[in-house]
Design a protein around this motif. Structure first.
Motif, PDB file in Angstrom:
ATOM      1  N   LEU A  48      25.450  17.356 -33.377  1.00  0.00           N
ATOM      2  CA  LEU A  48      24.923  16.294 -32.523  1.00  0.00           C
ATOM      3  C   LEU A  48      23.887  16.780 -31.528  1.00  0.00           C
ATOM      4  CD1 LEU A  48      28.206  14.302 -31.819  1.00  0.00           C
ATOM      5  CD2 LEU A  48      26.263  13.551 -33.199  1.00  0.00           C
ATOM      6  N   THR A  49      23.940  18.046 -31.134  1.00  0.00           N
ATOM      7  CA  THR A  49      22.978  18.554 -30.151  1.00  0.00           C
ATOM      8  C   THR A  49      21.833  19.313 -30.797  1.00  0.00           C
ATOM      9  OG1 THR A  49      24.340  20.544 -29.811  1.00  0.00           O
ATOM     10  CG2 THR A  49      24.701  18.682 -28.320  1.00  0.00           C
ATOM     11  N   TYR A  50      21.705  19.180 -32.107  1.00  0.00           N
ATOM     12  CA  TYR A  50      20.557  19.772 -32.795  1.00  0.00           C
ATOM     13  C   TYR A  50      19.283  19.136 -32.258  1.00  0.00           C
ATOM     14  CZ  TYR A  50      17.695  21.553 -36.619  1.00  0.00           C
ATOM     15  OH  TYR A  50      16.741  22.189 -37.371  1.00  0.00           O
ATOM     16  N   HIS A  51      18.192  19.897 -32.240  1.00  0.00           N
ATOM     17  CA  HIS A  51      17.006  19.428 -31.524  1.00  0.00           C
ATOM     18  C   HIS A  51      16.410  18.154 -32.108  1.00  0.00           C
ATOM     19  CE1 HIS A  51      14.008  20.979 -34.433  1.00  0.00           C
ATOM     20  NE2 HIS A  51      14.736  22.067 -34.529  1.00  0.00           N
ATOM     21  N   TYR A  52      16.639  17.858 -33.394  1.00  0.00           N
ATOM     22  CA  TYR A  52      16.165  16.575 -33.925  1.00  0.00           C
ATOM     23  C   TYR A  52      16.731  15.418 -33.109  1.00  0.00           C
ATOM     24  CZ  TYR A  52      14.652  18.680 -38.435  1.00  0.00           C
ATOM     25  OH  TYR A  52      14.036  19.399 -39.416  1.00  0.00           O
ATOM     26  N   LEU A  53      18.028  15.498 -32.818  1.00  0.00           N
ATOM     27  CA  LEU A  53      18.698  14.399 -32.132  1.00  0.00           C
ATOM     28  C   LEU A  53      18.463  14.428 -30.628  1.00  0.00           C
ATOM     29  CD1 LEU A  53      22.006  14.260 -34.193  1.00  0.00           C
ATOM     30  CD2 LEU A  53      20.069  12.700 -34.278  1.00  0.00           C
ATOM     31  N   VAL A  54      18.234  15.613 -30.076  1.00  0.00           N
ATOM     32  CA  VAL A  54      17.862  15.685 -28.658  1.00  0.00           C
ATOM     33  C   VAL A  54      16.547  14.938 -28.443  1.00  0.00           C
ATOM     34  CG1 VAL A  54      17.167  17.211 -26.773  1.00  0.00           C
ATOM     35  CG2 VAL A  54      19.121  17.824 -28.213  1.00  0.00           C
ATOM     36  N   ALA A  55      15.558  15.208 -29.306  1.00  0.00           N
ATOM     37  CA  ALA A  55      14.280  14.508 -29.174  1.00  0.00           C
ATOM     38  C   ALA A  55      14.458  13.008 -29.385  1.00  0.00           C
ATOM     39  CB  ALA A  55      13.276  15.076 -30.179  1.00  0.00           C
ATOM     40  N   GLU A  56      15.321  12.636 -30.342  1.00  0.00           N
ATOM     41  CA  GLU A  56      15.505  11.213 -30.644  1.00  0.00           C
ATOM     42  C   GLU A  56      16.187  10.469 -29.510  1.00  0.00           C
ATOM     43  OE1 GLU A  56      17.567   8.433 -34.100  1.00  0.00           O
ATOM     44  OE2 GLU A  56      16.981  10.492 -34.579  1.00  0.00           O
ATOM     45  N   VAL A  57      17.159  11.116 -28.868  1.00  0.00           N
ATOM     46  CA  VAL A  57      17.873  10.410 -27.802  1.00  0.00           C
ATOM     47  C   VAL A  57      16.962  10.150 -26.611  1.00  0.00           C
ATOM     48  CG1 VAL A  57      18.838  12.323 -26.415  1.00  0.00           C
ATOM     49  CG2 VAL A  57      20.170  10.224 -26.743  1.00  0.00           C
ATOM     50  N   TYR A  58      15.923  10.981 -26.444  1.00  0.00           N
ATOM     51  CA  TYR A  58      14.978  10.739 -25.354  1.00  0.00           C
ATOM     52  C   TYR A  58      14.026   9.588 -25.664  1.00  0.00           C
ATOM     53  CZ  TYR A  58      16.275  14.038 -21.808  1.00  0.00           C
ATOM     54  OH  TYR A  58      16.949  14.660 -20.782  1.00  0.00           O
ATOM     55  N   ARG A  59      14.044   9.079 -26.902  1.00  0.00           N
ATOM     56  CA  ARG A  59      13.374   7.815 -27.200  1.00  0.00           C
ATOM     57  C   ARG A  59      14.177   6.633 -26.663  1.00  0.00           C
ATOM     58  NH1 ARG A  59       8.570   7.476 -28.105  1.00  0.00           N
ATOM     59  NH2 ARG A  59       8.843   5.635 -29.441  1.00  0.00           N
ATOM     60  N   VAL A  60      15.478   6.842 -26.506  1.00  0.00           N
ATOM     61  CA  VAL A  60      16.390   5.765 -26.091  1.00  0.00           C
ATOM     62  C   VAL A  60      16.666   5.834 -24.589  1.00  0.00           C
ATOM     63  CG1 VAL A  60      18.722   4.831 -26.392  1.00  0.00           C
ATOM     64  CG2 VAL A  60      17.446   5.705 -28.377  1.00  0.00           C
ATOM     65  N   VAL A  61      16.966   7.019 -24.120  1.00  0.00           N
ATOM     66  CA  VAL A  61      17.210   7.238 -22.689  1.00  0.00           C
ATOM     67  C   VAL A  61      16.114   8.163 -22.192  1.00  0.00           C
ATOM     68  CG1 VAL A  61      18.856   8.017 -20.951  1.00  0.00           C
ATOM     69  CG2 VAL A  61      19.698   7.029 -23.092  1.00  0.00           C
ATOM     70  N   PRO A  62      15.030   7.627 -21.674  1.00  0.00           N
ATOM     71  CA  PRO A  62      13.874   8.460 -21.329  1.00  0.00           C
ATOM     72  C   PRO A  62      14.148   9.356 -20.129  1.00  0.00           C
ATOM     73  CG  PRO A  62      13.530   6.199 -20.620  1.00  0.00           C
ATOM     74  CD  PRO A  62      14.788   6.198 -21.427  1.00  0.00           C
ATOM     75  N   ALA A  63      13.234  10.292 -19.933  1.00  0.00           N
ATOM     76  CA  ALA A  63      13.403  11.267 -18.859  1.00  0.00           C
ATOM     77  C   ALA A  63      13.372  10.637 -17.484  1.00  0.00           C
ATOM     78  CB  ALA A  63      12.310  12.334 -18.963  1.00  0.00           C
ATOM     79  N   THR A  64      12.836   9.429 -17.361  1.00  0.00           N
ATOM     80  CA  THR A  64      12.873   8.745 -16.063  1.00  0.00           C
ATOM     81  C   THR A  64      14.294   8.352 -15.683  1.00  0.00           C
ATOM     82  OG1 THR A  64      12.381   6.676 -17.231  1.00  0.00           O
ATOM     83  CG2 THR A  64      10.523   7.858 -16.219  1.00  0.00           C
ATOM     84  N   ARG A  65      15.161   8.201 -16.694  1.00  0.00           N
ATOM     85  CA  ARG A  65      16.565   7.868 -16.432  1.00  0.00           C
ATOM     86  C   ARG A  65      17.472   9.087 -16.487  1.00  0.00           C
ATOM     87  NH1 ARG A  65      17.665   3.442 -20.785  1.00  0.00           N
ATOM     88  NH2 ARG A  65      19.826   3.904 -20.162  1.00  0.00           N
ATOM     89  N   LEU A  66      17.143  10.037 -17.356  1.00  0.00           N
ATOM     90  CA  LEU A  66      17.904  11.281 -17.441  1.00  0.00           C
ATOM     91  C   LEU A  66      16.903  12.440 -17.479  1.00  0.00           C
ATOM     92  CD1 LEU A  66      20.642  12.757 -17.766  1.00  0.00           C
ATOM     93  CD2 LEU A  66      20.308  12.611 -20.239  1.00  0.00           C
ATOM     94  N   PRO A  67      16.588  13.025 -16.347  1.00  0.00           N
ATOM     95  CA  PRO A  67      15.626  14.134 -16.317  1.00  0.00           C
ATOM     96  C   PRO A  67      16.054  15.261 -17.259  1.00  0.00           C
ATOM     97  CG  PRO A  67      16.096  13.364 -14.087  1.00  0.00           C
ATOM     98  CD  PRO A  67      17.074  12.672 -15.004  1.00  0.00           C
ATOM     99  N   TYR A  68      15.067  15.887 -17.871  1.00  0.00           N
ATOM    100  CA  TYR A  68      15.362  16.951 -18.832  1.00  0.00           C
ATOM    101  C   TYR A  68      16.252  18.034 -18.233  1.00  0.00           C
ATOM    102  CZ  TYR A  68      11.538  15.009 -21.668  1.00  0.00           C
ATOM    103  OH  TYR A  68      10.720  14.191 -22.412  1.00  0.00           O
ATOM    104  N   GLU A  69      15.915  18.447 -17.025  1.00  0.00           N
ATOM    105  CA  GLU A  69      16.685  19.534 -16.428  1.00  0.00           C
ATOM    106  C   GLU A  69      18.149  19.143 -16.217  1.00  0.00           C
ATOM    107  OE1 GLU A  69      14.284  17.482 -13.080  1.00  0.00           O
ATOM    108  OE2 GLU A  69      13.987  18.122 -15.168  1.00  0.00           O
ATOM    109  N   GLN A  70      18.400  17.863 -15.987  1.00  0.00           N
ATOM    110  CA  GLN A  70      19.785  17.408 -15.852  1.00  0.00           C
ATOM    111  C   GLN A  70      20.508  17.475 -17.197  1.00  0.00           C
ATOM    112  OE1 GLN A  70      20.209  13.637 -13.823  1.00  0.00           O
ATOM    113  NE2 GLN A  70      22.255  13.274 -14.685  1.00  0.00           N
ATOM    114  N   PHE A  71      19.818  17.073 -18.261  1.00  0.00           N
ATOM    115  CA  PHE A  71      20.421  17.150 -19.595  1.00  0.00           C
ATOM    116  C   PHE A  71      20.776  18.589 -19.937  1.00  0.00           C
ATOM    117  CE2 PHE A  71      20.010  17.892 -24.160  1.00  0.00           C
ATOM    118  CZ  PHE A  71      20.887  16.951 -24.677  1.00  0.00           C
ATOM    119  N   TRP A  72      19.864  19.527 -19.672  1.00  0.00           N
ATOM    120  CA  TRP A  72      20.111  20.915 -20.053  1.00  0.00           C
ATOM    121  C   TRP A  72      21.174  21.579 -19.190  1.00  0.00           C
ATOM    122  CZ3 TRP A  72      18.859  21.487 -24.687  1.00  0.00           C
ATOM    123  CH2 TRP A  72      17.675  20.957 -25.213  1.00  0.00           C
TER     124      TRP A  72
END
Length: 448
Positions: A72-96
């Motif tokens: 589930l955390t493979y980079h294909y799906l990481v990129a895809e989930v940011y299409r749904v929950v953008p970085a304005t709602r979940l900053p990248y640094e918070q995800f990592w």
């Protein structure tokens, strides 16, 4: 003698009984024939266990990735989930900063629970769960986690290979990656697993000599930045040492879309190392050189491994290499759809070029079908239709299940075209061709 037209395909869209029978035989054969996966990023058990730490650069948790959270955390799906929950709602640094399981929970909820998992990467997770005997309708991720937690890595490798009908896994062993190199040095037997074959990968040698040179000096090779004769000899010694240490079956490099090779007059560091050190060493060793061309790195570095993109590459450089080095054999795959026709035509001209796989962004059903159909029409069975490029062990299951279905569909159509001429295709013919596509073409190409 009058030509018979009795076996002509019905021009209507309704399959004839013979076409239906052909499709049944082809699908059964393709799905049951073992495959040699020629390019993955998978590792045997020895790389998945803690090892004595040589330096802080070695990950004590190992390199073998498997299980639902890794899927589930493979980079294909990481990129895809940011299409749904953008970085304005979940900053990248918070995800990592999240734990692996928290990242997986986030992706599961947003791509699998709150939405229908329509993308190929999402469908792949469901296919994998289903073929492992788990319920793809289960919405509670912890139930899947429990099942994976009960497995041991070594037995799970066998289970996955059996389910995917993969007879042999080819690794990608990056010698300039500290984590991997130091594992080979600390535990030389780590790669000694009959299920796996090693491949020596050395991207910085061709992409960034100014950083690779100091590394080689640090490792005891007497090289200079100006690539004099002594330095070329030391690079060759380095390659021979690591080919032997790994027992590598070929060598590999990933090259950017900007890669160009224009012959002996090209005195750039990468081309000089390629021409004067790498290719003579591989010719001497009788090993092919694999080139994966077309990934432009880190256009969005915040996505880490998911931040790369695709651009058109230069097939003329591949042609030049095949022409200038007839004693070398080249495996080649390119990332851009627009390069596929020209690359297949190039393979018609050079017997030392083997086109393989539908890589990364091309590994989508519509593109795999289009590319496989075109290659069969231009090259017959003299190419390798697919490789998994799997980084998570369990991905072998869906990547090969999905690819086999497409390969079978295209082959069935092509056999029907042959029979439309009056030429009968036997089940033995089909078995021979499929075995060649899934195993023999690559195995034969490894032999000098």
């Amino acid at each position: 003698m009058k030509r018979s037209t009795s076996l002509r395909v019905d021009p209507s869209h309704t399959p004839t009984d013979r076409q239906t029978e052909l499709a049944r035989i082809v699908h059964s054969t393709v799905h049951s024939t073992p495959v040699w996966d020629l390019h993955t990023h998978l590792y045997p058990t020895g790389f998945g266990s803690p090892v004595p730490t040589v330096s802080d650069s070695v990950d004590p948790q190992g390199l073998s990735l498997w299980g639902i959270d890794e899927l589930l955390t493979y980079h294909y799906l990481v990129a895809e989930v940011y299409r749904v929950v953008p970085a304005t709602r979940l900053p990248y640094e918070q995800f990592w900063r999240m734990s692996k399981s928290e990242q997986a929970d986030h992706i599961w909820k947003n791509l699998f629970v709150d939405r229908t998992p329509l993308s190929e990467a999402c469908r792949g997770v469901l296919t994998t769960l289903s073929l492992l005997g788990l319920d793809p309708n289960e919405r509670n991720l912890d139930n899947h986690r429990k099942w994976f937690a009960e497995q041991s890595l070594d037995s799970h490798i066998d289970r996955v290979m059996d389910t995917a009908r993969v007879s042999r896994i080819t690794m990608t062993n990056a010698v300039f990656d500290d984590n991997e190199r130091e594992r080979w040095l600390a535990t030389p037997s780590a790669g000694a697993d009959a299920r796996f074959e090693a491949v020596l990968r050395f991207d910085p040698l061709l992409r960034d000599w100014h950083s690779a040179g100091p590394k080689l000096r640090e490792w005891g090779y007497e090289v200079d930045q100006d690539l004099d004769d002594k330095t070329i000899g030391e690079i060759r010694r380095f390659l021979r040492d690591w080919i032997g240490r790994m027992n590598a079956i070929y060598c590999a490099v990933s090259l950017p879309p900007s890669f160009r090779y224009r012959g002996a007059e090209d005195r750039s560091p990468g081309s000089t190392v390629f021409r004067e050190a790498v290719l003579p060493t591989l010719a001497e060793a009788g090993l092919p050189m694999a080139m994966m061309i077309g990934s432009r790195l880190q256009v969005n570095p915040s996505l880490k491994d998911g931040g790369d993109t695709v651009e058109n590459s230069d097939v003329a450089s591949v042609v030049q290499l095949c022409s200038d080095f007839p004693d070398n054999r080249f495996l080649c795959t390119m990332l851009a759809r627009e390069n596929q026709h020209e690359l297949a035509v190039a393979a018609r001209k050079f017997g030392n070029l083997m086109v393989f796989g539908c890589w990364w962004f091309l590994n989508n059903p519509s593109l795999v079908e289009e590319i496989t159909r075109m290659r069969l029409e231009l090259l017959g069975t003299t190419f390798v239709p697919q490789h998994s490029d799997a980084r998570v062990l369990d991905q072998l299951i869906y990547k090969w299940d999905h690819s086999r279905s497409i390969i079978a569909k295209v082959l069935a159509d092509k056999y029907a075209d042959v029979e439309a001429t009056g030429r009968r295709v036997s089940e033995t013919d089909i078995q021979r061709d499929v075995q060649h596509l899934l195993h023999g073409a690559f195995a034969d190409f490894l032999t000098p």
